[in-house]
Motif scaffolding. Structure first.
Motif, mmCIF file in Angstrom:
data_model
loop_
_atom_site.group_PDB
_atom_site.id
_atom_site.type_symbol
_atom_site.label_atom_id
_atom_site.label_comp_id
_atom_site.label_asym_id
_atom_site.label_seq_id
_atom_site.Cartn_x
_atom_site.Cartn_y
_atom_site.Cartn_z
ATOM 1 N N ALA A 59 -28.389 -1.890 -24.688
ATOM 2 C CA ALA A 59 -29.776 -0.736 -23.729
ATOM 3 C C ALA A 59 -30.988 -1.886 -23.964
ATOM 4 O O ALA A 59 -32.045 -1.553 -23.096
ATOM 5 N N ALA A 60 -31.431 -2.672 -25.083
ATOM 6 C CA ALA A 60 -32.146 -2.929 -25.109
ATOM 7 C C ALA A 60 -32.696 -4.367 -24.349
ATOM 8 O O ALA A 60 -33.491 -4.979 -23.649
ATOM 9 N N ALA A 61 -31.137 -4.958 -23.545
ATOM 10 C CA ALA A 61 -30.804 -6.147 -22.876
ATOM 11 C C ALA A 61 -30.780 -5.222 -21.362
ATOM 12 O O ALA A 61 -32.072 -6.225 -20.800
ATOM 13 N N LEU A 62 -30.690 -4.433 -21.209
ATOM 14 C CA LEU A 62 -30.848 -3.280 -19.946
ATOM 15 C C LEU A 62 -32.290 -3.008 -19.546
ATOM 16 O O LEU A 62 -33.366 -3.612 -18.286
ATOM 17 N N LEU A 63 -33.579 -2.344 -20.346
ATOM 18 C CA LEU A 63 -34.727 -2.814 -20.901
ATOM 19 C C LEU A 63 -35.122 -4.015 -19.854
ATOM 20 O O LEU A 63 -36.122 -3.693 -19.585
ATOM 21 N N LEU A 64 -34.809 -5.196 -21.179
ATOM 22 C CA LEU A 64 -35.589 -6.524 -20.441
ATOM 23 C C LEU A 64 -35.629 -6.506 -18.771
ATOM 24 O O LEU A 64 -36.713 -7.114 -18.488
ATOM 25 N N LEU A 65 -34.358 -6.477 -18.445
ATOM 26 C CA LEU A 65 -34.104 -7.202 -17.731
ATOM 27 C C LEU A 65 -35.067 -5.615 -16.434
ATOM 28 O O LEU A 65 -35.210 -6.099 -15.467
ATOM 29 N N ILE A 66 -34.532 -4.552 -16.612
ATOM 30 C CA ILE A 66 -35.879 -4.181 -15.548
ATOM 31 C C ILE A 66 -37.191 -4.199 -15.800
ATOM 32 O O ILE A 66 -37.864 -4.245 -14.191
ATOM 33 N N ALA A 67 -37.680 -4.336 -16.800
ATOM 34 C CA ALA A 67 -38.920 -4.946 -16.507
ATOM 35 C C ALA A 67 -39.205 -6.397 -16.479
ATOM 36 O O ALA A 67 -40.421 -6.328 -15.329
ATOM 37 N N GLY A 68 -38.654 -6.769 -15.982
ATOM 38 C CA GLY A 68 -38.218 -8.400 -15.585
ATOM 39 C C GLY A 68 -38.522 -7.749 -13.617
ATOM 40 O O GLY A 68 -39.267 -8.987 -13.127
ATOM 41 N N VAL A 69 -37.439 -7.121 -13.284
ATOM 42 C CA VAL A 69 -37.528 -7.227 -11.817
ATOM 43 C C VAL A 69 -38.553 -6.808 -11.530
ATOM 44 O O VAL A 69 -39.428 -6.344 -10.708
ATOM 45 N N THR A 70 -38.540 -5.562 -12.296
ATOM 46 C CA THR A 70 -40.383 -4.525 -11.929
ATOM 47 C C THR A 70 -41.491 -5.444 -11.655
ATOM 48 O O THR A 70 -42.347 -5.407 -11.235
ATOM 49 N N SER A 71 -41.405 -6.681 -12.830
ATOM 50 C CA SER A 71 -42.693 -7.321 -13.005
ATOM 51 C C SER A 71 -42.499 -7.976 -11.724
ATOM 52 O O SER A 71 -43.736 -9.032 -11.064
ATOM 53 N N ILE A 72 -41.598 -8.506 -11.598
ATOM 54 C CA ILE A 72 -41.644 -10.077 -9.937
ATOM 55 C C ILE A 72 -41.415 -8.761 -8.573
ATOM 56 O O ILE A 72 -42.588 -9.171 -8.031
ATOM 57 N N ALA A 73 -41.651 -7.712 -8.458
ATOM 58 C CA ALA A 73 -41.293 -6.512 -7.352
ATOM 59 C C ALA A 73 -42.901 -6.264 -8.186
ATOM 60 O O ALA A 73 -43.683 -6.791 -6.266
#
Length: 164
Positions: A25-39
């Protein structure tokens, strides 16, 4: 009895490894935060690398096509120049062949004339020798007073008689 407190890991990372769902769950949150910051960054700057890449590739294709056209034009120009050179070389070869033929003809004429001059020189030498030998025989024989031919003598005596 078995002591359960001794089997439990004491480090905090060891406790996370024991709970794989929390780690995922922590890795998934980091991944979503990264994609959101790129967008958010793309939306804020307005730069979309994919469209820039497409534009760059189209420009590269246009440059490549232009370079290819220039190469084709230069190749055609070289072909035309090469053909002109071949034509000029053919003309020069034809002229050279004509000159060789003329030269051979002139050499044959020169040889024939040289042979004729040599024959004339031989004839002249022969005449000189015969003339010289005739003079030599004339010089050897004593000079005889020339007498008039008999026919002249007869006519001359007939005239004397008629006068006298």
């Amino acid at each position: 009895m078995i002591d359960l407190a001794q089997d439990a890991p004491s480090s905090p990372f060891a406790r996370l490894g024991a709970q794989p769902i929390a780690l995922t769950a922590a890795a998934l949150l980091l991944l979503i935060a990264g994609v959101t910051s790129i967008a958010v960054w793309r939306a804020y700057t307005g730069a979309i690398p994919e469209t820039d890449r497409v534009v760059a590739s189209r420009q590269l294709q246009a440059r490549t096509a232009q370079a290819s056209e220039q190469l084709v034009e230069k190749t055609r120009g070289l072909e035309a120049t090469q053909q002109e050179s071949i034509d000029q070389l053919q003309v020069v070869q034809d002229q050279l062949l004509t000159m060789k033929r003329l030269m051979a003809s002139q050499q044959a004429d020169t040889k024939r004339l040289s042979e004729q001059v040599a024959a004339l020189n031989e004839s002249i030498d022969g005449l000189r020798q015969s003339f010289a030998s005739a003079r030599a025989t004339e010089a050897e024989t004593p000079s005889v007073t020339r007498r008039k031919p008999a026919r002249h003598r007869v006519h001359a005596s007939a005239r004397k008689r008629s006068r006298g």
